[in-house]
Design a protein around this motif. Sequence first.
Motif, PDB file in Angstrom:
ATOM      1  N   ASP A  41       0.832  -1.208   0.000  1.00  0.00           N
ATOM      2  CA  ASP A  41       0.000   0.000   0.000  1.00  0.00           C
ATOM      3  C   ASP A  41       0.863   1.254   0.000  1.00  0.00           C
ATOM      4  N   PHE A  42       1.940   1.215   0.750  1.00  0.00           N
ATOM      5  CA  PHE A  42       2.877   2.344   0.768  1.00  0.00           C
ATOM      6  C   PHE A  42       3.487   2.557  -0.612  1.00  0.00           C
ATOM      7  N   ARG A  43       3.887   1.473  -1.274  1.00  0.00           N
ATOM      8  CA  ARG A  43       4.501   1.588  -2.606  1.00  0.00           C
ATOM      9  C   ARG A  43       3.508   2.103  -3.637  1.00  0.00           C
ATOM     10  N   ILE A  44       2.267   1.666  -3.551  1.00  0.00           N
ATOM     11  CA  ILE A  44       1.242   2.154  -4.488  1.00  0.00           C
ATOM     12  C   ILE A  44       1.057   3.665  -4.324  1.00  0.00           C
ATOM     13  N   SER A  45       0.967   4.120  -3.079  1.00  0.00           N
ATOM     14  CA  SER A  45       0.808   5.555  -2.817  1.00  0.00           C
ATOM     15  C   SER A  45       2.032   6.334  -3.290  1.00  0.00           C
ATOM     16  N   LEU A  46       3.208   5.791  -3.028  1.00  0.00           N
ATOM     17  CA  LEU A  46       4.446   6.453  -3.437  1.00  0.00           C
ATOM     18  C   LEU A  46       4.578   6.509  -4.955  1.00  0.00           C
ATOM     19  N   PHE A  47       4.273   5.407  -5.642  1.00  0.00           N
ATOM     20  CA  PHE A  47       4.368   5.377  -7.095  1.00  0.00           C
ATOM     21  C   PHE A  47       3.391   6.372  -7.725  1.00  0.00           C
ATOM     22  N   THR A  48       2.229   6.517  -7.123  1.00  0.00           N
ATOM     23  CA  THR A  48       1.264   7.512  -7.597  1.00  0.00           C
ATOM     24  C   THR A  48       1.843   8.915  -7.460  1.00  0.00           C
ATOM     25  N   LEU A  49       2.429   9.190  -6.319  1.00  0.00           N
ATOM     26  CA  LEU A  49       3.062  10.487  -6.090  1.00  0.00           C
ATOM     27  C   LEU A  49       4.158  10.751  -7.113  1.00  0.00           C
ATOM     28  N   ILE A  50       5.011   9.772  -7.356  1.00  0.00           N
ATOM     29  CA  ILE A  50       6.126   9.941  -8.291  1.00  0.00           C
ATOM     30  C   ILE A  50       5.631  10.159  -9.715  1.00  0.00           C
ATOM     31  N   THR A  51       4.679   9.337 -10.163  1.00  0.00           N
ATOM     32  CA  THR A  51       4.186   9.490 -11.538  1.00  0.00           C
ATOM     33  C   THR A  51       3.504  10.842 -11.737  1.00  0.00           C
ATOM     34  N   MET A  52       2.787  11.295 -10.729  1.00  0.00           N
ATOM     35  CA  MET A  52       2.116  12.595 -10.866  1.00  0.00           C
ATOM     36  C   MET A  52       3.124  13.742 -10.896  1.00  0.00           C
ATOM     37  N   HIS A  53       4.196  13.630 -10.141  1.00  0.00           N
ATOM     38  CA  HIS A  53       5.208  14.690 -10.167  1.00  0.00           C
ATOM     39  C   HIS A  53       5.974  14.708 -11.488  1.00  0.00           C
ATOM     40  N   ILE A  54       6.231  13.544 -12.041  1.00  0.00           N
ATOM     41  CA  ILE A  54       6.864  13.493 -13.370  1.00  0.00           C
ATOM     42  C   ILE A  54       5.944  14.134 -14.406  1.00  0.00           C
ATOM     43  N   GLN A  55       4.651  13.824 -14.329  1.00  0.00           N
ATOM     44  CA  GLN A  55       3.675  14.415 -15.250  1.00  0.00           C
ATOM     45  C   GLN A  55       3.627  15.929 -15.074  1.00  0.00           C
ATOM     46  N   LEU A  56       3.708  16.385 -13.838  1.00  0.00           N
ATOM     47  CA  LEU A  56       3.728  17.823 -13.574  1.00  0.00           C
ATOM     48  C   LEU A  56       4.941  18.484 -14.232  1.00  0.00           C
ATOM     49  N   LEU A  57       6.100  17.862 -14.098  1.00  0.00           N
ATOM     50  CA  LEU A  57       7.303  18.410 -14.727  1.00  0.00           C
ATOM     51  C   LEU A  57       7.172  18.459 -16.249  1.00  0.00           C
ATOM     52  N   LEU A  58       6.668  17.380 -16.836  1.00  0.00           N
ATOM     53  CA  LEU A  58       6.458  17.365 -18.287  1.00  0.00           C
ATOM     54  C   LEU A  58       5.468  18.458 -18.694  1.00  0.00           C
ATOM     55  N   GLY A  59       4.403  18.604 -17.921  1.00  0.00           N
ATOM     56  CA  GLY A  59       3.402  19.621 -18.218  1.00  0.00           C
ATOM     57  C   GLY A  59       3.941  21.032 -18.099  1.00  0.00           C
ATOM     58  N   LEU A  60       4.743  21.270 -17.075  1.00  0.00           N
ATOM     59  CA  LEU A  60       5.318  22.609 -16.914  1.00  0.00           C
ATOM     60  C   LEU A  60       6.282  22.947 -18.043  1.00  0.00           C
ATOM     61  N   ILE A  61       7.108  21.985 -18.424  1.00  0.00           N
ATOM     62  CA  ILE A  61       8.024  22.214 -19.549  1.00  0.00           C
ATOM     63  C   ILE A  61       7.216  22.501 -20.814  1.00  0.00           C
ATOM     64  N   LEU A  62       6.179  21.723 -21.038  1.00  0.00           N
ATOM     65  CA  LEU A  62       5.322  21.912 -22.207  1.00  0.00           C
ATOM     66  C   LEU A  62       4.647  23.279 -22.163  1.00  0.00           C
ATOM     67  N   TRP A  63       4.160  23.668 -21.005  1.00  0.00           N
ATOM     68  CA  TRP A  63       3.451  24.941 -20.871  1.00  0.00           C
ATOM     69  C   TRP A  63       4.380  26.117 -21.175  1.00  0.00           C
ATOM     70  N   PHE A  64       5.600  26.046 -20.652  1.00  0.00           N
ATOM     71  CA  PHE A  64       6.538  27.149 -20.883  1.00  0.00           C
ATOM     72  C   PHE A  64       7.054  27.186 -22.317  1.00  0.00           C
ATOM     73  N   THR A  65       7.170  26.028 -22.958  1.00  0.00           N
ATOM     74  CA  THR A  65       7.672  26.013 -24.335  1.00  0.00           C
ATOM     75  C   THR A  65       6.560  26.236 -25.358  1.00  0.00           C
ATOM     76  N   LYS A  66       5.326  26.021 -24.963  1.00  0.00           N
ATOM     77  CA  LYS A  66       4.200  26.193 -25.885  1.00  0.00           C
ATOM     78  C   LYS A  66       4.032  27.654 -26.293  1.00  0.00           C
ATOM     79  N   GLY A  67       4.293  28.564 -25.374  1.00  0.00           N
ATOM     80  CA  GLY A  67       4.258  29.988 -25.695  1.00  0.00           C
ATOM     81  C   GLY A  67       2.870  30.536 -25.963  1.00  0.00           C
TER      82      GLY A  67
END
Length: 143
Positions: A41-67
């Motif tokens: 259960d701890f790993r499932i919660s942690l993996f969710t946190l990690i995947t969402m933060h990676i998605q956030l980073l990808l989204g922020l990079i995309l948002w700033f480069t989209k212009g």
Amino acid sequence: MMETLQFLHSGWAYLVLLVLILATLNALVKFFGDKEFDAKDFRISLFTLITMHIQLLLGLILWFTKGYFDEMTVGEVMKSEAVRKLAIEHPVTMLIAVALVTIGYSKHKKKLVSKPKFKVVAIFYTIALALVLYMIPWNLWFN
């Protein structure tokens, strides 16, 4: 470059959605089933946190480069429903969803007993899941 980044952001979103659904259902089922919180259960919660933060980073990079604001003023962005949804509403809502998952994960670690751990994860992850499902640009996913 932009196409690759957009592909990564869209493709990774499927994994994020799957893991978030899994973590939410896991917390709800085990909360109502009075189960013990274990390492899985701890790993499932942690993996969710990690995947969402990676998605956030990808989204922020995309948002700033989209212009969005290079060619349009803020007023023009806000007047266009389609652009406003992609440039403002989607990023802000997803940022809130990531914050909710982060808060839920952080709070559950401070609990010592299983039932409160599952309760915190269930509440925060369910709200985050609802926001994610609401703000996914479904029209872009299925075209």
